[in-house]
Scaffold this active site. Structure first.
Site, mmCIF file in Angstrom:
data_model
loop_
_atom_site.group_PDB
_atom_site.id
_atom_site.type_symbol
_atom_site.label_atom_id
_atom_site.label_comp_id
_atom_site.label_asym_id
_atom_site.label_seq_id
_atom_site.Cartn_x
_atom_site.Cartn_y
_atom_site.Cartn_z
ATOM 1 N N TYR A 1 35.350 36.736 35.429
ATOM 2 C CA TYR A 1 36.694 36.153 35.416
ATOM 3 C C TYR A 1 36.667 34.710 35.914
ATOM 4 C CZ TYR A 1 41.580 35.293 36.530
ATOM 5 O OH TYR A 1 42.839 34.742 36.603
ATOM 6 N N SER B 1 43.255 28.826 36.769
ATOM 7 C CA SER B 1 43.350 29.604 37.998
ATOM 8 C C SER B 1 42.822 28.792 39.172
ATOM 9 C CB SER B 1 42.521 30.891 37.864
ATOM 10 O OG SER B 1 42.406 31.578 39.092
#
Length: 259
Positions: A152, A139
């Site tokens: 996360y 990410s």
């Protein structure tokens, strides 16, 4: 013996779009997700349209034991995995003191533990064959951990670090490991709370198909890591030139609700 590309999280978002693109290129696929109905539909549509072999497995990869059992199933069915896409994952948004610890533990198991398990087991098989490719979906937050996305962000930082280090370990094995690093993507991943943040208002989500196209190129032909989109690439490099105290203030503002 037929070869397959295995895609986790294949029933929606990036995984779904990658399955469509790879099927059009005539690759046999193994699709893994929790949504059996969607997987069945994909199997019928893609195998009929492209005359390829599609296998699917309904698996909850946030369950580590289920992940290990799934790998054994591929052995029982004698499925040769030439490419692995570790795409399954989810995130959460909110104050760390208020978010669900159960949900966060599932997130760690899915985003980290199961990804690591599948990478290890299939990389061993690929090393024996002296050929194979693994792409782990990281990410933009691997480079830019944001407050309110604390767990996360940490899981995706792991994915990038893990992918880069084992890629080096496997350099002479014939196995290539890469990391795809998208920014915000238009998928069901985003909650209404996420959509109200400054980050999502200033950096609009990319279509999942655009990210999937970059992912297919990286999986089949690329090396190293790929940040998708120039704007995301620029943002990913900001921590290199911005003092950490200032950078964290910027990140907190980005992760906060739009005023």
């Amino acid at each position: 013996m037929k070869e397959y590309i295995l895609i986790t999280g294949a029933s929606s978002g990036i995984g779904y779009e990658m399955a469509q693109l790879l099927a059009a290129k005539k690759f046999n696929l193994i699709l893994v997700a929790r949504s059996k109905h969607i997987l069945q539909k994909m199997q019928v549509e893609l195998s009929s349209k492209y005359s390829i072999d599609i296998k699917y497995f309904q698996v909850d990869l946030s369950d580590v034991q289920a992940t290990l059992e799934f790998y054994q199933l591929t052995k029982v069915h004698e499925l040769k995995v030439s490419h692995l896409v570790n795409n399954a994952g989810f995130g959460d948004y909110g104050s760390f003191l208020e978010t669900s610890i159960e949900k966060e533990l599932d997130m760690v198991h899915l985003n980290i533990s199961s990804l690591m398990i599948l990478t290890k087991l299939f990389a061993r098989d690929m090393a024996e064959m002296k050929s194979g490719r693994i792409m782990n979906v990281a990410s933009l937050l691997s480079f830019l951990p944001l407050p309110y996305y604390s767990v996360y962000s940490a899981t995706k930082a792991f994915v990038l670090a893990f992918s880069e280090t084992i890629a080096t370990e496997l350099e002479d094995s014939g196995v290539i490991v890469t990391a795809l690093c998208p920014g915000t993507v238009e998928t069901p991943f985003h909650t209404q709370e996420m959509r109200k943040t400054n980050a999502m208002n200033t950096n609009k989500p990319m279509p999942a198909k655009d990210v999937a196209e970059a992912g297919v190129k990286l999986l089949l032909h690329g090396k190293g890591k790929k940040v998708v989109g120039f704007n995301n690439w620029f943002i990913s490099n900001l921590p290199r030139v911005t003092p950490s105290v200032i950078m964290m203030k910027i990140k907190k503002n980005l992760a906060s609700p739009k005023s």
